[in-house]
Scaffold this motif. Structure first.
Motif, short mmCIF file in Angstrom:
data_model
loop_
_atom_site.label_atom_id
_atom_site.label_comp_id
_atom_site.label_asym_id
_atom_site.label_seq_id
_atom_site.Cartn_x
_atom_site.Cartn_y
_atom_site.Cartn_z
N VAL A 27 9.87 -1.44 3.49
CA VAL A 27 8.71 -0.57 3.71
C VAL A 27 9.08 0.59 4.63
O VAL A 27 8.75 1.75 4.37
N LYS A 52 9.05 4.66 3.69
CA LYS A 52 8.27 5.61 4.47
C LYS A 52 9.13 6.73 5.05
O LYS A 52 8.67 7.86 5.22
N SER A 71 3.26 4.91 -2.66
CA SER A 71 2.13 3.98 -2.75
C SER A 71 2.71 2.58 -2.59
O SER A 71 3.51 2.14 -3.42
N ILE A 72 2.32 1.90 -1.50
CA ILE A 72 2.85 0.57 -1.21
C ILE A 72 1.72 -0.44 -1.36
O ILE A 72 0.62 -0.24 -0.83
N TYR A 74 0.32 -4.40 -1.01
CA TYR A 74 0.50 -5.66 -0.29
C TYR A 74 -0.43 -6.71 -0.90
O TYR A 74 -1.57 -6.88 -0.47
N GLU A 102 -1.18 3.01 1.46
CA GLU A 102 -0.85 1.59 1.49
C GLU A 102 -2.12 0.82 1.13
O GLU A 102 -3.19 1.10 1.66
#
Length: 285
Positions: A131, A135, A142-143, A145, A198
């Motif tokens: 991550v 960044k 677009s992350i 979780y 995120e």
């Protein structure tokens, strides 16, 4: 943004995302090792590049002319910290080629449990570092979780043959999400293409693992399923013998003790509310 490259398309979680992009009208390119499997899964609707994330040339072939790339990477359960890791060395290769190829956005499947701080484990460290590297790459990102996927009880880690295997005591609710609902959210994030984001990915249903396993066993119609509960100490003992059992012991410890709470309000507002209830998934899978 209509040209998407996907790395990790043919696995349990890659398939619904890839199909969601196809259904949404994206031009989809895949990096795969097994061309026949990809053709069987996705037909002629995709461009297939045979290669590997260890190979910069195949990454360049995949990414040239693409708008974005979506990554479904993972740690091989039988690997060790010093082995090649897709989310470490592989990600470094992907990011380098993505920048050289003028990729506009990278999407990355992470996990909620990587936020767990109650243990020291190199796998979680790799996920956190991934991550951080995304960044710092300079690419828009677009992350995602996610909580536990419903598919884990049917196709994944919990299911072994006709058994659902549990160990230890699950303490907190998991807000189960289906792969199909997640795929739609991923597509929406790329369609929005609005800066860096995120997203916590959770479904409507919260269950502790024991209750989810029982619900699955009681309602699954394709086979008679039994729930097997092992003492965590026994799993931990086996973890001293092989890397695969060591991975299993550590991920079970993290999942059992991660204090998950519902945090997906913004994700639902931006990307849509998941529609699949766990009971419906069980009955229709």
């Amino acid at each position: 943004m209509k040209k998407i490259a996907i790395i990790g398309s043919t696995g349990m979680l890659g398939q619904p995302v890839t199909k969601a992009f196809i259904n949404a009208g994206f031009e989809v390119s895949l990096l795969v090792r097994n061309e026949d499997k990809a053709k069987t899964l996705f037909g002629s609707n995709v461009r297939i590049v045979k290669g590997d994330i260890k190979d910069a040339a195949s990454l360049k072939e995949l990414l040239t002319g693409q708008d974005a790339v979506y990554l479904n990477l993972s740690v091989e359960q039988s690997s060790g910290v010093n082995d090649f890791q897709a989310e470490r060395e592989g990600l470094k290769n992907i990011l380098q080629v993505s920048k050289a190829s003028n990729i506009k956005r990278v999407g990355y499947l992470s996990s909620l449990v990587q936020f767990y701080t109650g243990m020291s484990w190199w796998v979680l460290d790799i996920k956190k570092e991934a991550v951080k590297n995304i960044k710092q790459s300079g690419l828009h990102y677009s992350i995602f979780y996610p909580s536990t996927f419903m598919e884990s009880f049917d196709q994944g880690a919990y299911r072994q043959g006709n058994s659902i295997n549990l160990a230890g005591t699950s303490k907190y609710l998991m807000y189960l999400i289906s792969g199909a609902d997640y795929g739609k959210q991923v597509v929406k994030a790329f369609e929005l293409d609005n800066g860096n984001n995120e997203y916590v990915v959770q479904g409507q249903d919260g269950y502790i693992a024991d209750d989810a396993a029982k619900l699955f066993a009681d309602n699954y119609k394709k086979a008679k399923i039994k729930v097997v509960k092992l003492p965590f100490g026994l799993l931990k003992f086996f973890g001293r013998l092989t890397k695969k059992f060591n991975y299993a012991a550590n991920i079970v410890a993290a999942l059992n003790n991660y204090p998950e709470k519902f945090e997906a309000e913004k994700t639902w507002q931006d990307l849509g509310k998941p529609q699949t209830k766990f009971i419906d998934y069980i009955k229709t899978t």
